[in-house]
Design a protein around this motif. Structure first.
Motif, PDB file in Angstrom:
ATOM      1  N   ASP A  79      -0.579  -3.781   6.806  1.00 15.99           N
ATOM      2  CA  ASP A  79      -0.415  -3.731   5.358  1.00 15.99           C
ATOM      3  C   ASP A  79       0.595  -4.799   4.926  1.00 15.99           C
ATOM      4  N   ARG A 129       8.411   4.236  12.537  1.00 18.14           N
ATOM      5  CA  ARG A 129       7.495   4.300  11.391  1.00 18.14           C
ATOM      6  C   ARG A 129       6.077   4.555  11.865  1.00 18.14           C
ATOM      7  N   HIS A 130       5.687   3.873  12.927  1.00 12.03           N
ATOM      8  CA  HIS A 130       4.302   3.973  13.384  1.00 12.03           C
ATOM      9  C   HIS A 130       3.977   5.352  13.953  1.00 12.03           C
ATOM     10  N   THR A 163       1.759  -5.413   2.142  1.00 15.56           N
ATOM     11  CA  THR A 163       2.646  -4.970   1.063  1.00 15.56           C
ATOM     12  C   THR A 163       3.395  -3.696   1.466  1.00 15.56           C
ATOM     13  N   ARG A 164       3.480  -3.408   2.756  1.00 13.52           N
ATOM     14  CA  ARG A 164       4.158  -2.213   3.259  1.00 13.52           C
ATOM     15  C   ARG A 164       5.645  -2.236   2.891  1.00 13.52           C
ATOM     16  N   TYR A 189      10.641  -1.942   7.517  1.00 11.30           N
ATOM     17  CA  TYR A 189      10.932  -0.984   8.588  1.00 11.30           C
ATOM     18  C   TYR A 189      12.429  -0.688   8.694  1.00 11.30           C
ATOM     19  N   SER A 217       2.368 -10.262  -1.861  1.00  6.71           N
ATOM     20  CA  SER A 217       3.295  -9.782  -0.839  1.00  6.71           C
ATOM     21  C   SER A 217       4.640 -10.496  -0.901  1.00  6.71           C
ATOM     22  N   ASP A 241       1.138   0.973   9.850  1.00  8.84           N
ATOM     23  CA  ASP A 241       0.957   0.130   8.667  1.00  8.84           C
ATOM     24  C   ASP A 241       1.293  -1.336   8.909  1.00  8.84           C
TER      25      ASP A 241
END
Length: 255
Positions: A244, A235-236, A246-247, A250, A171, A241
């Motif tokens: 996550d 985003r949500h 490794t997302r 935002y 990450s 995510d």
């Protein structure tokens, strides 16, 4: 009553990794939690020495249900209850909810002044994570729980904590952002919600930790925490995510 919603994020020179570079850090081992027995042990501890951890466990049982498992340090640690644990609860698709129990043993430094009361505030912490990172998540929450007492720092919603290293090896995320767990508790802003505990002299808030990128830190410092959370919530609405590591960011990397 609950103090300011946000504090202006202040990046410290000391990082979480630096503050935890101590022989006192013990490896955590995941174990099953016999919750009825645990509750009675915590109730006895409160009656004996005022340890408020039983209030936190009762809150979790009512709010999140029976934990699936937990992690506990081998020895007692600075600022934490002798019964400190990291508990795991069912989450949503793709993630578990991990939460501290016993971080609220000690009042957060300088919070009596900030909250303008006689007893300050105490915190517990939760984080959403994939089950495959259970060990890393438990270890991270263990360090976060100790951080205010080892660094003698007041943390609040809106605070940003540099980790000093990636949250996991794959990450680019190296910071934690502190907020309220409104995705876990839709009633968080109502009177006496499950996410907050007030019993006599004990005022306990449960904070949600969101792993974030350096670009998101820059965005928060420029536009403020509320603007960042608006971007995150947008985003949500499409997909959740936050668990996550490794997302995608935002916010625009150029911000």
């Amino acid at each position: 009553m609950y103090g300011p919603k946000y504090s202006f994020p202040n990046l410290l020179e000391i990082t979480l990794a630096m503050s935890m570079n101590t022989p006192a850090l013990q490896k955590l081992t995941m174990t099953a939690i016999p919750y009825e027995q645990q509750f009675h042990i915590l109730a006895d501890a409160h009656n004996a020495n005022g340890d408020p951890t039983v209030f936190v466990f009762d809150n979790y049982l009512r709010w999140k249900g029976v934990p699936r498992g937990g992690a506990r340090p081998a020895d007692e640690q600075v600022g934490l209850s002798p019964h400190f644990s990291v508990l795991s609860f069912p989450g949503g698709p793709g993630f578990q909810v991990y939460a501290t129990m016993g971080a609220s043993y000690t009042t957060i430094p300088d919070s009596i002044k900030s909250f303008d009361n006689d007893y300050g505030v105490r915190y517990e912490y939760l984080l959403h994570s994939e089950a495959r990172y259970e060990d890393e998540t438990a270890d991270l929450l263990f360090k976060v729980a100790q951080f205010p007492f080892r660094a003698q720092v007041e943390v609040q919603p809106g605070y940003i904590l540099p980790l000093g290293e990636p949250i996991i090896e794959a990450s680019g995320i190296e910071f934690l952002y502190y907020s309220y767990p409104y995705l876990d508790d839709k009633r968080l802003n109502e009177t006496q919600p499950w996410g907050q505990i007030e019993r006599g002299k004990y005022l306990i808030h449960i904070l949600w930790l969101l792993p974030i990128y350096r670009s998101e830190v820059s965005y928060i410092r420029r536009y403020g925490p509320e603007a960042f959370e608006e971007q995150m919530q947008a985003r949500h609405q499409i997909r959740y995510d936050a668990f996550d590591f490794t997302r995608l960011p935002y916010v625009n990397v150029e911000c």
